[in-house]
Motif scaffolding. Structure first.
Motif, short mmCIF file in Angstrom:
data_model
loop_
_atom_site.label_atom_id
_atom_site.label_comp_id
_atom_site.label_asym_id
_atom_site.label_seq_id
_atom_site.Cartn_x
_atom_site.Cartn_y
_atom_site.Cartn_z
N GLY A 44 0.85 -1.19 0.00
CA GLY A 44 0.00 0.00 0.00
C GLY A 44 0.88 1.23 0.00
N PRO A 45 0.29 2.39 -0.30
CA PRO A 45 1.08 3.62 -0.32
C PRO A 45 1.68 3.92 1.04
CG PRO A 45 -1.15 3.97 -1.17
CD PRO A 45 -1.12 2.60 -0.60
N VAL A 214 -1.32 -11.23 -1.84
CA VAL A 214 -0.95 -9.86 -1.50
C VAL A 214 -2.20 -9.11 -1.07
CG1 VAL A 214 0.25 -7.77 -2.27
CG2 VAL A 214 0.79 -9.97 -3.33
N ILE A 215 -2.13 -8.51 0.12
CA ILE A 215 -3.26 -7.72 0.63
C ILE A 215 -2.89 -6.25 0.45
CG2 ILE A 215 -4.41 -7.05 2.77
CD1 ILE A 215 -4.28 -9.94 3.63
N VAL A 222 -8.34 -2.55 4.22
CA VAL A 222 -7.98 -3.51 3.17
C VAL A 222 -8.83 -3.19 1.95
CG1 VAL A 222 -8.03 -5.94 2.48
CG2 VAL A 222 -7.36 -5.33 4.81
N ARG A 223 -8.18 -2.92 0.82
CA ARG A 223 -8.90 -2.53 -0.41
C ARG A 223 -9.07 -3.69 -1.38
NH1 ARG A 223 -11.40 1.99 1.10
NH2 ARG A 223 -9.94 3.27 2.27
N GLU A 247 -13.75 8.94 -3.48
CA GLU A 247 -15.09 8.38 -3.22
C GLU A 247 -15.15 6.88 -3.52
OE1 GLU A 247 -15.32 10.78 -7.11
OE2 GLU A 247 -14.39 10.95 -5.15
N ASP A 248 -14.27 6.37 -4.45
CA ASP A 248 -14.26 4.94 -4.77
C ASP A 248 -13.68 4.12 -3.62
OD1 ASP A 248 -15.25 5.68 -7.12
OD2 ASP A 248 -13.52 5.05 -8.35
N ARG A 249 -12.91 4.79 -2.75
CA ARG A 249 -12.22 4.04 -1.72
C ARG A 249 -13.06 3.88 -0.47
NH1 ARG A 249 -7.49 8.07 -1.36
NH2 ARG A 249 -6.99 8.37 -3.53
N LEU A 250 -14.21 4.56 -0.42
CA LEU A 250 -14.99 4.52 0.82
C LEU A 250 -16.04 3.42 0.77
CD1 LEU A 250 -15.32 8.37 1.28
CD2 LEU A 250 -13.75 6.85 2.47
#
Ligand SMILES: Nc1ncnc2c1ncn2[C@@H]1O[C@H](COP(=O)(O)OP(=O)(O)OP(=O)(O)O)[C@@H](O)[C@H]1O
Length: 250
Positions: A44-45, A214-215, A222-223, A247-250
């Motif tokens: 992740g970032p 890979v998570i 967790v996306r 908004e896509d991540r929520l």
């Protein structure tokens, strides 16, 4: 040891949240499990919550809600003394900067817990752990005489010697060149093949590709989850995640 505990899933997180301060950064509602002989990478970032996840899963940080079970034992209900014993008996931790004692030989570093009155580690166990990472010839050398990759393999041997159910690794190849990384990853695969579970944080898609899955974590959640194996697919997922609209991540 209780057989039910011995054969329990090495790690199970259910709805785990932790925040450093109210409404501040942390992790939210994370659920995952690691089975025996499995290798999971966390990507992740920067600032996504990867290390926080590792610290919560290993009992180094107290979760604010949810459940963490290691070897079938619920961590969140434990007092500090029980937690210390569980960490000592069931968990190995590998850090990016190795955490070796420079004044001790490789063998002494592997037996550190025993030398300081922690878990009993037989000489034969320590030598077997060094052999497992290909360092049986280096038992009496001091860390100052080792390359970064060899140092990290001593750290892996130390995590292995106590025969933990679960090994956590925070950027275990982060400070290594590609040849040393390769040797460390080979050692980790040997550990996994022996039946231990590994949960590893990494920034490197080619390192993550060595894992079984890979998570992907972002903003503490967790996306997505991908199988290991293909560094290009993993790199693409990481890029897509970084560029997805809020908004896509929520
Ligand atoms: N001790 C702390 N106190 C307050 N905030 C913290 C603390 N440690 C980490 N954070 C914050 O929590 C968030 C998650 O941090 P964490 O170190 O888990 O992220 P990471 O994904 O491992 O990042 P990196 O890849 O840069 O190591 C970040 O916003 C970070 O600044």
């Amino acid at each position: 040891m209780d057989t039910a505990v011995e054969h329990a899933v090495p790690l199970m997180l259910s709805g785990v949240s932790y925040h450093y301060e109210a409404d501040g950064p942390g992790i939210d509602d994370v659920s995952l499990s690691c089975s025996e002989g499995s290798w999971t990478a966390v990507m992740g970032p920067s600032g996504a919550g990867k290390s926080t996840l590792l610290y919560c899963a290993s009992g180094l940080l107290p979760v604010s809600s949810g459940s963490v079970c290691v070897g079938g034992q619920e961590l969140t209900a434990m007092n500090e003394q029980k937690l210390t014993r569980l960490r000592r008996d069931h968990i190995g931790f590998i850090f990016q900067d190795y955490n070796l004692v420079e004044a001790f030989s490789c063998l002494q570093n592997v037996m550190l817990s025993d030398l300081f009155g922690g878990r009993r580690i037989e000489l034969s166990q320590a030598l077997a752990a060094l052999a497992q990472v290909g360092l049986e010839e280096s038992a009496n050398l001091f860390p100052g005489h080792l390359s970064g990759g060899q140092r990290q393999r001593v750290a892996i041997a130390r995590a292995l010697a106590a025969q933990p159910d679960m090994i956590f690794a925070d950027e275990p190849t982060g400070a290594l060149d590609s040849k040393s990384s390769r040797m460390v990853l080979t050692s980790l695969r040997a550990v996994v093949n022996e039946g231990r579970a590994v949960l590893m944080v990494t920034h490197d898609p080619s390192v993550a590709a060595e894992a079984d899955r890979v998570i992907f974590v972002e903003d503490g959640r967790v996306r997505s989850v991908l199988p290991g194996g293909d560094p290009h697919m993993i790199a693409q997922e990481l890029t897509a995640l970084a560029h997805s609209p809020e908004e896509d991540r929520l």
